[in-house]
Design a protein around this motif. Structure first.
Motif, PDB file in Angstrom:
ATOM      1  N   SER A   1       0.835  -1.203   0.000  1.00 38.27           N
ATOM      2  CA  SER A   1       0.000   0.000   0.000  1.00 38.27           C
ATOM      3  C   SER A   1       0.868   1.251   0.000  1.00 38.27           C
ATOM      4  CB  SER A   1      -0.922   0.016   1.222  1.00 38.27           C
ATOM      5  OG  SER A   1      -1.816  -1.073   1.205  1.00 38.27           O
ATOM      6  N   TRP A   2       1.900   1.259   0.824  1.00 36.89           N
ATOM      7  CA  TRP A   2       2.762   2.426   0.918  1.00 36.89           C
ATOM      8  C   TRP A   2       3.670   2.573  -0.294  1.00 36.89           C
ATOM      9  CZ3 TRP A   2       2.320   6.610   3.685  1.00 36.89           C
ATOM     10  CH2 TRP A   2       1.457   6.589   4.774  1.00 36.89           C
ATOM     11  N   ARG A   3       3.954   1.456  -0.959  1.00 41.87           N
ATOM     12  CA  ARG A   3       4.723   1.579  -2.210  1.00 41.87           C
ATOM     13  C   ARG A   3       3.921   2.332  -3.262  1.00 41.87           C
ATOM     14  NH1 ARG A   3       6.892  -3.925  -1.946  1.00 41.87           N
ATOM     15  NH2 ARG A   3       5.649  -4.514  -3.762  1.00 41.87           N
ATOM     16  N   VAL A   4       2.611   2.084  -3.309  1.00 42.64           N
ATOM     17  CA  VAL A   4       1.751   2.796  -4.254  1.00 42.64           C
ATOM     18  C   VAL A   4       1.709   4.283  -3.905  1.00 42.64           C
ATOM     19  CG1 VAL A   4      -0.588   3.015  -5.188  1.00 42.64           C
ATOM     20  CG2 VAL A   4       0.350   0.748  -4.723  1.00 42.64           C
ATOM     21  N   VAL A   5       1.624   4.593  -2.608  1.00 35.43           N
ATOM     22  CA  VAL A   5       1.643   5.987  -2.172  1.00 35.43           C
ATOM     23  C   VAL A   5       2.939   6.664  -2.604  1.00 35.43           C
ATOM     24  CG1 VAL A   5       1.687   7.518  -0.158  1.00 35.43           C
ATOM     25  CG2 VAL A   5       0.118   5.559  -0.214  1.00 35.43           C
ATOM     26  N   ASN A   6       4.059   5.989  -2.359  1.00 33.91           N
ATOM     27  CA  ASN A   6       5.361   6.554  -2.729  1.00 33.91           C
ATOM     28  C   ASN A   6       5.504   6.712  -4.242  1.00 33.91           C
ATOM     29  OD1 ASN A   6       6.161   6.708  -0.043  1.00 33.91           O
ATOM     30  ND2 ASN A   6       7.039   4.645  -0.066  1.00 33.91           N
ATOM     31  N   ALA A   7       4.942   5.751  -4.984  1.00 35.19           N
ATOM     32  CA  ALA A   7       5.028   5.821  -6.449  1.00 35.19           C
ATOM     33  C   ALA A   7       4.308   7.058  -6.966  1.00 35.19           C
ATOM     34  CB  ALA A   7       4.429   4.562  -7.075  1.00 35.19           C
ATOM     35  N   GLU A   8       3.172   7.378  -6.378  1.00 30.71           N
ATOM     36  CA  GLU A   8       2.441   8.566  -6.811  1.00 30.71           C
ATOM     37  C   GLU A   8       3.259   9.824  -6.535  1.00 30.71           C
ATOM     38  OE1 GLU A   8       0.019  12.052  -6.681  1.00 30.71           O
ATOM     39  OE2 GLU A   8       0.916  11.115  -4.901  1.00 30.71           O
ATOM     40  N   GLN A   9       3.905   9.875  -5.386  1.00 28.54           N
ATOM     41  CA  GLN A   9       4.721  11.044  -5.057  1.00 28.54           C
ATOM     42  C   GLN A   9       5.930  11.157  -5.985  1.00 28.54           C
ATOM     43  OE1 GLN A   9       5.597  10.369  -0.919  1.00 28.54           O
ATOM     44  NE2 GLN A   9       3.556  11.008  -0.211  1.00 28.54           N
ATOM     45  N   GLN A  10       6.530  10.010  -6.288  1.00 29.31           N
ATOM     46  CA  GLN A  10       7.688  10.018  -7.197  1.00 29.31           C
ATOM     47  C   GLN A  10       7.278  10.440  -8.600  1.00 29.31           C
ATOM     48  OE1 GLN A  10       9.655   6.188  -6.891  1.00 29.31           O
ATOM     49  NE2 GLN A  10       9.525   6.244  -4.653  1.00 29.31           N
ATOM     50  N   CYS A  11       6.082   9.996  -9.042  1.00 24.89           N
ATOM     51  CA  CYS A  11       5.624  10.376 -10.380  1.00 24.89           C
ATOM     52  C   CYS A  11       5.296  11.867 -10.462  1.00 24.89           C
ATOM     53  CB  CYS A  11       4.414   9.533 -10.786  1.00 24.89           C
ATOM     54  SG  CYS A  11       4.849   7.835 -11.246  1.00 24.89           S
ATOM     55  N   ASP A  12       4.839  12.449  -9.360  1.00 23.68           N
ATOM     56  CA  ASP A  12       4.646  13.903  -9.334  1.00 23.68           C
ATOM     57  C   ASP A  12       5.953  14.613  -9.661  1.00 23.68           C
ATOM     58  OD1 ASP A  12       1.995  13.867  -8.768  1.00 23.68           O
ATOM     59  OD2 ASP A  12       2.201  14.222  -6.613  1.00 23.68           O
ATOM     60  N   GLN A  13       7.033  14.156  -9.017  1.00 20.47           N
ATOM     61  CA  GLN A  13       8.334  14.774  -9.237  1.00 20.47           C
ATOM     62  C   GLN A  13       8.853  14.475 -10.637  1.00 20.47           C
ATOM     63  OE1 GLN A  13       9.955  16.960  -7.192  1.00 20.47           O
ATOM     64  NE2 GLN A  13      11.236  17.195  -9.029  1.00 20.47           N
TER      65      GLN A  13
END
Length: 546
Positions: A479-491
């Motif tokens: 679940s947290w990997r998906v959260v982190n992926a969204e933040q990384q894709c923003d950047q």
């Protein structure tokens, strides 16, 4: 037809001879025109209080077959034979080997009586398929060529047999429909010739064996199709019968055990959590799962009927089988998981296209866009199925809302694939190396997020009393990997925009590139929202407040 039995002292033959005399006198007094009653007397095949000319012909046919069997000088593996050559023996044996291999599937139904004789250079093999005397099959062997002229009153059954024989090497010719006055109530019937041109004797024996093994599936085929049509529709019924024949399961056992009544009773026993009055099996379970269940149920019924098991026991087994199938395919997470597989396919297709430089190939990019559109439409169908289930059962409402949220992933990915095809149309303005690398990183991160989405659903569907601390920890970690992926894709989106501004001076390339990257990032936004929804559902299943 009556001559061979005339003069016989046997009671059945005396009765037939009397009917022959009666009908000959009746026909002699017919005029040049027939009224409806006379036409019915000539053509009716329904047995009841009144005889008909057609019934007489059918009964004479049966009597001739019985007489032929009595007069046969020999039998070969159950086939009555006359005046056959030494070479014919192995060929007749091959046909009977195939026939006897599947014979048990017809249970006690009449049919499959076989006779063989030689007519000059040709070996003739006749098989009476069932009680319908018009449904007779005659195969001819001359040299290394096996031919069969087959006719059928039912178009669907003709197509079924045509396909079965084509699968073992038959070439069909003169296939078509015909209309003959007085036959099949004036409606069309279907006829064609199947030819097996064999290169050697081994090939001929194989063709004869294959032909023999497939005849049993014609018995009661149309009856089974009509029964199945009530459960899975027209196309589904034929698909089930085709697969049952391919697996050598057959349909006679299912019919004898109760047919569609078995299935409806099982659906009723499953209860209103799964089925309501008026529901069809495929509407609730889905087309493929419903067909899979029916094929397994027919295999179960066929085997049980051959073992003479009580019908009530078979009914109990099929009820339990349906519960297992609806538990397997009706699980709330099943549609979500299937939808997630399309999202993953979309992300993977985009990642691979960038990796192979397809932004410079309009043809390859267009192929991707078309595949993406097809995947997105299939994902939409799953959303529609979820809505239909939610209308029937309120417990589906949270899953309907979740799959609708997840559909934003598929929509964003499909939009990205479409924009990619537009970029490729203007491929003379190629992405510089830094831009290509940035796009590659963004697509790779989006793909990883969809992979985690698939894993998250798999674990969530298994969470419950049987899950352990390891399952729970893995669920949280993904679940947290998906959260982190969204933040990384923003950047990564911001990085790509900066690279486009610094390296691209063409307005179209700049605009389309920006929109393409934004579509990928939007997909990860939807993945994040869906992940939170999955988390809430999973915690609800465990009785934990999110």
């Amino acid at each position: 037809m009556a001559r061979p039995i005339q003069g016989s002292a046997e009671d059945p033959h005396l009765a037939l001879s009397a009917r022959v005399d009666q009908w000959c006198r009746w026909v002699d007094h017919l005029g040049t025109e027939l009224d409806p009653a006379q036409l019915k007397a000539l053509t009716s095949g329904k047995r009841g209080d009144e005889d008909s000319f057609h019934l007489l012909v059918m009964d004479l046919h049966k009597a001739l077959n019985h007489l032929a069997a009595q007069l046969s000088g020999d039998t070969i593996d159950g086939a009555h034979v006359w005046q056959v050559s030494q070479q014919d023996g192995p060929r007749i044996s091959a046909f009977m080997r195939g026939l006897n291999h599947t014979r048990a599937l017809k249970l006690d139904h009449p049919g499959l009586e076989t006779a063989a004789t030689r007519d000059g250079e040709r070996l003739l093999i006749q098989n009476d398929i069932g009680t319908n005397d018009a449904h007779v099959l005659v195969a001819q062997v001359e040299g290394l060529v096996l031919t069969l002229t087959y006719s059928d009153l039912h178009r669907q059954r003709f197509a079924f047999f045509q396909d079965m024989l084509s699968q073992i090497g038959a070439k069909w010719s003169a296939v078509g429909s015909r209309m003959t006055e007085g036959l099949n109530s004036g409606d069309a019937y279907y006829i064609g010739t199947a030819t097996f041109e064999c290169s050697d004797e081994a090939g001929l024996l194989k063709a004869l064996e294959g032909l023999g093994a497939r005849i049993v599936f014609l018995i009661d085929w149309n009856r089974a199709r009509k029964r199945l049509r009530q459960i899975v529709g027209k196309a589904g019924s034929i698909a089930v019968l085709n697969e049952c024949a391919r697996r050598e399961i057959g349909h006679r056992g299912w019919l004898e055990a109760g047919g569609e009544a078995l299935i409806f009773a099982a659906m009723e026993a499953a209860g209103s959590d799964y089925f309501h009055i008026g529901d069809t099996l495929d509407a609730v379970m889905g087309t493929v799962p419903a067909q899979e269940f029916l094929i397994e149920a027919m295999a179960m019924a066929s085997q049980a009927m051959q073992q003479r098991q009580p019908v009530s026991r078979i009914a109990d087994s099929i009820r339990l089988l349906l519960i297992r199938h609806v538990g397997r395919h009706h699980d709330e997470f099943a549609l979500l998981s299937e939808h997630a597989s399309f999202c993953h396919a979309l992300a993977e297709g985009i990642r691979d296209a960038i990796a192979h430089g397809h932004e410079r190939s309009a043809k390859d990019a267009e192929k991707l866009a078309k595949r993406a559109k097809a995947w997105e439409r299939k994902a939409d169908l799953l959303v529609m199925r979820s809505r239909e289930r939610a209308e029937r059962n309120p417990r589906w409402l949270p899953f309907k809302r979740l799959i609708e949220r997840a559909d934003d992933i598929a929509d964003a990915m499909e939009e990205a694939a479409f924009l990619f095809s537009l970029i490729a149309e203007n491929h003379d303005k190629a992405w510089p190396g830094d831009v290509h690398q940035g796009m590659q990183q963004l697509a790779e991160k989006a793909l990883q997020a969809t992979q985690d989405h698939v894993k998250l659903l798999l674990i969530a569907s298994a969470l419950g009393e049987g899950s352990d601390a390891g399952d729970h920890e893995e669920f949280i970690a993904i679940s947290w990997r998906v959260v982190n992926a969204e933040q990384q894709c923003d950047q990564l989106l911001r990085d790509v925009r900066r690279l486009l501004v610094r390296n691209v001076d063409d307005a179209a390339t700049l605009g389309l590139g920006t929109d393409f990257a934004a579509a990928l990032e939007s997909a990860t936004d939807a993945l994040l929202a869906t992940a939170y929804g999955i988390r809430d559902l999973a915690f609800s299943r465990l009785g934990v407040e999110a």
